[in-house]
Write a protein that holds these residues in place. Sequence first.
Motif, short mmCIF file in Angstrom:
data_model
loop_
_atom_site.label_atom_id
_atom_site.label_comp_id
_atom_site.label_asym_id
_atom_site.label_seq_id
_atom_site.Cartn_x
_atom_site.Cartn_y
_atom_site.Cartn_z
N ASP A 195 51.92 3.24 -2.81
CA ASP A 195 52.74 3.61 -3.95
C ASP A 195 51.94 3.28 -5.21
N ASP A 249 53.58 3.01 -8.93
CA ASP A 249 54.31 2.24 -9.94
C ASP A 249 54.88 0.94 -9.40
N ASN A 250 54.50 -0.12 -10.07
CA ASN A 250 54.91 -1.48 -9.74
C ASN A 250 54.38 -1.96 -8.39
N THR A 251 53.46 -1.17 -7.81
CA THR A 251 52.75 -1.64 -6.63
C THR A 251 51.30 -1.92 -7.04
N TYR A 308 54.84 -0.01 -14.82
CA TYR A 308 55.19 1.27 -15.43
C TYR A 308 54.56 1.43 -16.82
N ASP A 337 56.70 -1.26 -3.42
CA ASP A 337 57.58 -2.31 -3.95
C ASP A 337 59.06 -2.00 -3.81
N GLN A 338 59.40 -0.85 -3.18
CA GLN A 338 60.82 -0.51 -3.08
C GLN A 338 61.26 -0.26 -1.64
N ASP A 390 59.75 3.41 -0.48
CA ASP A 390 58.52 3.17 0.29
C ASP A 390 58.80 2.73 1.73
MG LIG Z 1 57.03 1.67 -6.91
#
Ligand SMILES: [Mg+2]
Length: 185
Positions: A33, A35-37, A41, A120-121, A125
């Motif tokens: 992933d 974003d935020n992985t 952002y 991260d989700q 994910d």
């Molecule tokens: Mg993410």
Amino acid sequence: MLKKLIPTYYYKSIYDIPLQELYDSGIRLILTDLDNTLISYKETMPNEKLFEFKKEVERIGFEFILVSNSRKERVTNFAKAFDIPCVKFSTKPLKRGIKKAINKVAKKKYNKDEIMIMGDQMMTDILGGNRCKIKTCLIRPVDKSTEINVTKNNRRIEQFFLNRIKKRKKYKDIYNEKLKEFDEA
Ligand SMILES: [Mg+2]
């Protein structure tokens, strides 16, 4: 449903992933992933530390593909700068984008147990990876405070399921081992 939200692995961040160990256990393709992985952002480009991580991923011998739900130009720009193939607008947790990465973008054919997705989700994910029957790796978001509204909404749903998993006796060990730290972050 709850079972499909549980990751194979959990680590605090991508830098805590024991890459060599995963390779030795048979994993050959890592889908990641964005974003935020890899970055928050707010960030747009890979930093020095991330380049070092990628170098290590490649040195060990993994194939590495970016799979992002974002449709934005920043995904393509990031992938270009990071020199990594990408599938954008991947629609995780649907199988479509993940399958595209595995079947069309990857240079080789891999068995499902040789593939891992990291992110991260849980709602995108992890659920997407589990639906595709590949290994899944949950990490804590890089910076939650930068999250966009879609993600904030996903987090509410994620929290609902985290609470349910936490309450289930049969998931007690799994929660403590793989989700507690994530939940309390
Ligand atoms: Mg993410």
